[in-house]
Design a protein around this motif. Structure first.
Motif, mmCIF file in Angstrom:
data_model
loop_
_atom_site.group_PDB
_atom_site.id
_atom_site.type_symbol
_atom_site.label_atom_id
_atom_site.label_comp_id
_atom_site.label_asym_id
_atom_site.label_seq_id
_atom_site.Cartn_x
_atom_site.Cartn_y
_atom_site.Cartn_z
ATOM 1 N N HIS A 33 -56.101 24.706 -31.188
ATOM 2 C CA HIS A 33 -55.986 26.111 -31.590
ATOM 3 C C HIS A 33 -55.868 27.061 -30.393
ATOM 4 N N ILE A 34 -56.471 26.724 -29.281
ATOM 5 C CA ILE A 34 -56.555 27.675 -28.173
ATOM 6 C C ILE A 34 -55.185 28.186 -27.718
ATOM 7 N N PRO A 35 -54.162 27.330 -27.553
ATOM 8 C CA PRO A 35 -52.855 27.893 -27.148
ATOM 9 C C PRO A 35 -52.304 28.903 -28.148
ATOM 10 N N LEU A 36 -52.544 28.678 -29.446
ATOM 11 C CA LEU A 36 -52.045 29.616 -30.450
ATOM 12 C C LEU A 36 -52.893 30.887 -30.477
ATOM 13 N N ILE A 37 -54.189 30.761 -30.218
ATOM 14 C CA ILE A 37 -55.036 31.953 -30.109
ATOM 15 C C ILE A 37 -54.571 32.810 -28.938
ATOM 16 N N GLU A 38 -54.295 32.158 -27.822
ATOM 17 C CA GLU A 38 -53.817 32.892 -26.645
ATOM 18 C C GLU A 38 -52.449 33.509 -26.899
ATOM 19 N N GLN A 39 -51.589 32.770 -27.586
ATOM 20 C CA GLN A 39 -50.273 33.320 -27.935
ATOM 21 C C GLN A 39 -50.428 34.553 -28.815
ATOM 22 N N ALA A 40 -51.343 34.495 -29.774
ATOM 23 C CA ALA A 40 -51.593 35.648 -30.640
ATOM 24 C C ALA A 40 -52.100 36.836 -29.834
ATOM 25 N N GLY A 41 -53.046 36.570 -28.962
ATOM 26 C CA GLY A 41 -53.596 37.648 -28.146
ATOM 27 C C GLY A 41 -52.558 38.302 -27.263
ATOM 28 N N GLU A 42 -51.719 37.482 -26.649
ATOM 29 C CA GLU A 42 -50.687 38.014 -25.762
ATOM 30 C C GLU A 42 -49.606 38.764 -26.528
ATOM 31 N N ALA A 43 -49.447 38.444 -27.824
ATOM 32 C CA ALA A 43 -48.458 39.126 -28.668
ATOM 33 C C ALA A 43 -49.014 40.395 -29.299
ATOM 34 N N GLY A 44 -50.265 40.709 -29.010
ATOM 35 C CA GLY A 44 -50.840 41.946 -29.530
ATOM 36 C C GLY A 44 -51.364 41.849 -30.947
ATOM 37 N N VAL A 45 -51.629 40.629 -31.434
ATOM 38 C CA VAL A 45 -52.232 40.488 -32.762
ATOM 39 C C VAL A 45 -53.581 41.204 -32.788
ATOM 40 N N GLY A 57 -52.184 37.972 -37.634
ATOM 41 C CA GLY A 57 -51.793 36.624 -37.263
ATOM 42 C C GLY A 57 -52.519 35.610 -38.129
ATOM 43 N N LEU A 58 -51.814 34.567 -38.537
ATOM 44 C CA LEU A 58 -52.373 33.475 -39.324
ATOM 45 C C LEU A 58 -52.009 32.161 -38.650
ATOM 46 N N ILE A 59 -52.972 31.249 -38.510
ATOM 47 C CA ILE A 59 -52.705 29.947 -37.905
ATOM 48 C C ILE A 59 -52.931 28.847 -38.932
ATOM 49 N N GLN A 60 -51.909 28.019 -39.147
ATOM 50 C CA GLN A 60 -52.025 26.833 -39.986
ATOM 51 C C GLN A 60 -51.854 25.608 -39.095
ATOM 52 N N MET A 61 -52.562 24.524 -39.442
ATOM 53 C CA MET A 61 -52.568 23.383 -38.528
ATOM 54 C C MET A 61 -52.917 22.095 -39.246
ATOM 55 N N ALA A 62 -52.366 20.993 -38.743
ATOM 56 C CA ALA A 62 -52.714 19.650 -39.204
ATOM 57 C C ALA A 62 -53.928 19.143 -38.434
ATOM 58 N N LEU A 63 -54.613 18.176 -38.998
ATOM 59 C CA LEU A 63 -55.779 17.567 -38.366
ATOM 60 C C LEU A 63 -55.360 16.858 -37.079
ATOM 61 N N LYS A 64 -56.193 16.952 -36.034
ATOM 62 C CA LYS A 64 -55.827 16.440 -34.711
ATOM 63 C C LYS A 64 -56.646 15.238 -34.255
ATOM 64 N N ALA A 65 -57.502 14.694 -35.111
ATOM 65 C CA ALA A 65 -58.282 13.517 -34.742
ATOM 66 C C ALA A 65 -58.574 12.703 -35.991
#
Length: 294
Positions: free
Chosen positions: A37-49, A12-20
């Protein structure tokens, strides 16, 4: 040659724009980026990354267009800083290896590095890689912020694969890819912060070439958007997975926050290396010129 743990590796790879906004305190920015990032980390974990990686200095803007001492305050110790500790809990929760690229403060020496911490799937800290090649050109005044690392090209034996890390500007130097592969790495991640222009052409040239030259998988990560007040260009995303034949198999969008997930056939590593035998046919006895300092 390939790890006996798994024949298929889910990355899994996460790309993101600045949030502040960058006029905020670095800790406010860190919290905003972690929250995003946390929702995407959780999504990755739940998808078996099994192996997840973020972009370069993922908790902060790419502050190197400036030479502002303010950003020293964004550095954290590794492994005892808050971001590494938090990611250890997510790694353990989801049984997921996490590569955590952050700005590191070495509390012994008071020196700063551009670093990626590597956390195994049980939450244990395996070690870190410090960016080796540090640019100092217009818009990328990195030597103001980072000391060059000398990590000796570590291969991290994770529960799922033999993992290497290279960081952004490092990717322009083929020697490091080779050293990581020679030390056993079969999957190498390259967290980056790179903007449109010449580098966009190189983005899909150098890393596929390095994957083919070394018979390994590479996960390339780039951030997205524009960052004020510097606005040095568009961070163009397009994070991707490239196989040991140099073929891009999965690619993210140009301008969206995104988690991309891909199943990598790790059997290709052995197949490609056996077919091409680049490691056998190397001639290190003839390469003295590569290590000359002048």
């Amino acid at each position: 040659m390939t790890s006996p743990k798994t024949a298929t590796l889910r990355g899994g790879l996460i790309q993101m724009a600045l949030k502040a906004d960058t006029d905020n305190d670095p800790e406010v920015i860190r919290q905003a980026m972690i929250e995003a990032h946390i929702p995407l980390i959780e999504q990755a974990g739940e998808a078996g990354v099994q192996v997840l990686c973020f972009q370069e200095v993922f908790t902060q803007p790419y502050f190197c267009p400036s030479q502002d001492e303010k950003w020293y305050a964004s550095a954290e110790p590794i492994p005892n800083g808050p971001t590494t500790k938090l990611m250890q809990t997510y790694a353990a929760k989801y049984k997921m290896v996490i590569v955590v690229p952050i700005y590191e403060r070495d509390d012994v020496t008071g020196i700063y590095y551009n670093t990626a911490a590597v956390i195994d799937a049980d939450g244990s800290y395996l070690g870190k890689y410090r960016k080796t090649h540090i640019p100092q050109v217009a818009g990328f005044w990195e030597k103001f912020f980072f000391k060059p690392g000398k990590s000796n090209w570590p291969m991290f034996q994770t529960q799922y694969c033999k993992l290497g890390v290279y960081i952004c500007y490092d990717r322009h130097f083929p020697e490091g890819w080779r050293a990581l592969a020679l030390n056993g790495a079969e999957y190498i991640v390259n967290p980056s912060a790179t903007v449109a222009g010449l580098s966009e052409y190189l983005w899909k040239l150098e890393q596929p070439a390095s994957a083919a030259a070394n018979g390994c998988w590479i996960g390339a990560i780039n951030r997205v958007g524009r960052e004020q007040p510097w606005d040095i260009g568009e961070f163009y995303g397009q994070s991707y997975f490239v196989n040991p034949r140099g073929q891009i198999e999965k690619e993210a969008s140009r301008d969206q926050d995104e988690l991309i997930i891909h199943d990598m056939d790790m059997g290709m590593v052995k197949d490609v290396r056996n077919k091409w035998q680049f490691f056998r046919d190397r001639r290190p006895d003839t390469y003295d010129v590569l290590t000359r300092s002048e």
